[in-house]
Design a protein around this motif. Structure first.
Motif, short mmCIF file in Angstrom:
data_model
loop_
_atom_site.label_atom_id
_atom_site.label_comp_id
_atom_site.label_asym_id
_atom_site.label_seq_id
_atom_site.Cartn_x
_atom_site.Cartn_y
_atom_site.Cartn_z
N ILE A 227 0.77 -1.21 0.05
CA ILE A 227 -0.17 0.17 -0.15
C ILE A 227 0.97 1.49 0.19
CG2 ILE A 227 -1.67 -1.75 1.18
CD1 ILE A 227 -1.30 0.42 3.76
N GLU A 228 0.44 2.08 -0.67
CA GLU A 228 1.21 3.51 -0.47
C GLU A 228 1.11 3.95 -0.05
OE1 GLU A 228 1.76 7.70 -3.48
OE2 GLU A 228 1.48 5.08 -4.11
N VAL A 229 1.84 5.26 0.98
CA VAL A 229 1.50 5.87 1.93
C VAL A 229 2.05 7.24 2.02
CG1 VAL A 229 1.75 6.26 4.27
CG2 VAL A 229 2.35 4.07 3.91
N PRO A 230 0.64 8.13 1.97
CA PRO A 230 1.24 9.71 1.27
C PRO A 230 1.74 10.01 2.18
CG PRO A 230 -1.72 8.78 2.68
CD PRO A 230 -1.10 7.52 3.00
N ILE B 9 7.86 8.76 -1.99
CA ILE B 9 7.38 7.62 -2.14
C ILE B 9 7.35 6.37 -0.93
CG2 ILE B 9 6.08 5.59 -4.43
CD1 ILE B 9 7.44 7.43 -5.86
N ILE B 10 5.89 6.25 -0.11
CA ILE B 10 6.70 5.36 1.01
C ILE B 10 5.74 4.55 0.32
CG2 ILE B 10 6.48 4.96 3.36
CD1 ILE B 10 7.01 8.04 3.94
N ASN B 11 5.86 3.37 0.48
CA ASN B 11 5.38 1.92 0.27
C ASN B 11 5.45 1.01 1.98
OD1 ASN B 11 3.51 2.56 -2.10
ND2 ASN B 11 5.34 1.91 -3.06
N ARG B 12 3.97 -0.12 2.02
CA ARG B 12 3.92 -0.20 3.75
C ARG B 12 3.81 -2.02 2.16
NH1 ARG B 12 1.56 2.87 7.43
NH2 ARG B 12 3.27 4.41 8.35
N ASN B 13 4.18 -2.90 3.50
CA ASN B 13 3.55 -4.28 3.39
C ASN B 13 3.58 -5.22 4.48
OD1 ASN B 13 2.44 -6.49 1.90
ND2 ASN B 13 3.78 -6.67 0.11
N ILE C 201 0.11 -15.68 13.69
CA ILE C 201 0.37 -15.69 15.52
C ILE C 201 2.05 -14.40 15.52
CG2 ILE C 201 0.97 -17.97 16.29
CD1 ILE C 201 2.73 -18.57 14.58
N VAL C 202 1.89 -14.10 13.36
CA VAL C 202 3.76 -12.74 13.80
C VAL C 202 3.20 -12.38 12.42
CG1 VAL C 202 5.38 -12.66 13.25
CG2 VAL C 202 5.52 -14.55 14.17
N LEU C 203 3.23 -10.31 12.96
CA LEU C 203 3.47 -9.80 11.79
C LEU C 203 4.77 -9.17 11.37
CD1 LEU C 203 -0.04 -7.65 12.27
CD2 LEU C 203 0.33 -10.25 10.65
N ALA C 204 5.34 -9.39 10.00
CA ALA C 204 6.64 -8.71 9.76
C ALA C 204 6.43 -7.84 8.80
CB ALA C 204 6.96 -9.87 8.47
N ASN C 205 6.08 -6.88 9.74
CA ASN C 205 5.81 -5.13 8.70
C ASN C 205 7.14 -4.34 8.38
OD1 ASN C 205 2.98 -5.55 9.40
ND2 ASN C 205 3.85 -4.91 12.16
N ALA C 206 6.70 -4.09 6.76
CA ALA C 206 7.67 -3.57 6.41
C ALA C 206 7.42 -2.29 5.66
CB ALA C 206 8.56 -4.51 5.77
N PHE D 198 9.25 -7.82 -0.78
CA PHE D 198 8.02 -8.03 -0.86
C PHE D 198 7.58 -6.36 -0.55
CE2 PHE D 198 8.98 -8.09 4.18
CZ PHE D 198 8.63 -8.22 4.99
N VAL D 199 8.27 -5.70 -0.51
CA VAL D 199 7.47 -4.47 -1.02
C VAL D 199 9.27 -3.48 -1.65
CG1 VAL D 199 8.09 -3.48 1.48
CG2 VAL D 199 6.42 -2.34 0.51
N LYS D 200 8.79 -2.58 -2.08
CA LYS D 200 9.52 -1.59 -3.17
C LYS D 200 9.04 -0.10 -3.39
CE LYS D 200 8.63 -2.46 -7.40
NZ LYS D 200 8.92 -3.43 -9.18
N ALA D 201 9.95 0.41 -3.58
CA ALA D 201 9.43 2.04 -3.84
C ALA D 201 10.38 3.04 -4.30
CB ALA D 201 9.05 3.15 -2.72
#
Length: 150
Positions: free
Chosen positions: A94-97, A102-106, A117-122, A147-150
């Protein structure tokens, strides 16, 4: 494993992408490396599996002032966990305003049976003015799974 491709997937990188750290893996390799493996320890920076593999979230590639990283989210850090990783789901980036870049998260969600049980947030960004690029990966051992690029 088919449901993972419908929800999200590992990032496909250009042919010119040639990281200095080692190599990128594919979804089948990731499955082989983490599925049905017991979690020995978890904190915000790494997961250690019973077989000795360590999972981290790292910026695999970046130019100039771009960058990325991430953390693992778990309800009770430091508490011993008796769980196998029985499934995982890669989210859709998802793109973060942001007014400057440009900032993306996944997120990659790890499951034990049907329970997350676990979230790998990037998060990753394209640097000053959005003119650059970065790639953030789930790293298992020495292999990077972007798994995420910008």
């Amino acid at each position: 494993m088919d449901n993972k491709k419908d929800i999200g997937a590992l990032i496909e990188l250009s042919d010119w992408s040639n990281p200095d750290f080692g190599r990128y893996g594919n979804i089948d390799e990731l499955s082989d490396m983490i599925l049905n493996k017991r979690i020995k320890h978890i904190d915000k920076d790494k997961i250690e599996l019973e077989n000795g593999l360590v999972l981290t979230i790292e910026c695999s590639e970046a130019d100039c002032c771009a960058g990325g990283g991430g953390t693992f989210e778990f309800a009770e850090y430091g508490i011993p966990i008796d769980a196998l990783i029985t499934d995982f789901v890669i989210g859709k980036p998802i793109e973060v305003p942001d007014s400057d870049t440009i900032i993306n998260r996944n997120t990659i969600t790890l499951f034990h049976n049907q329970n997350p049980i676990v979230l790998a947030n990037a998060e990753t960004d394209a640097g000053n003015g959005g003119y650059y690029y970065s790639v953030t990966s789930l790293v298992v051992g020495e292999i990077h799974f972007p798994f995420v690029k910008a």
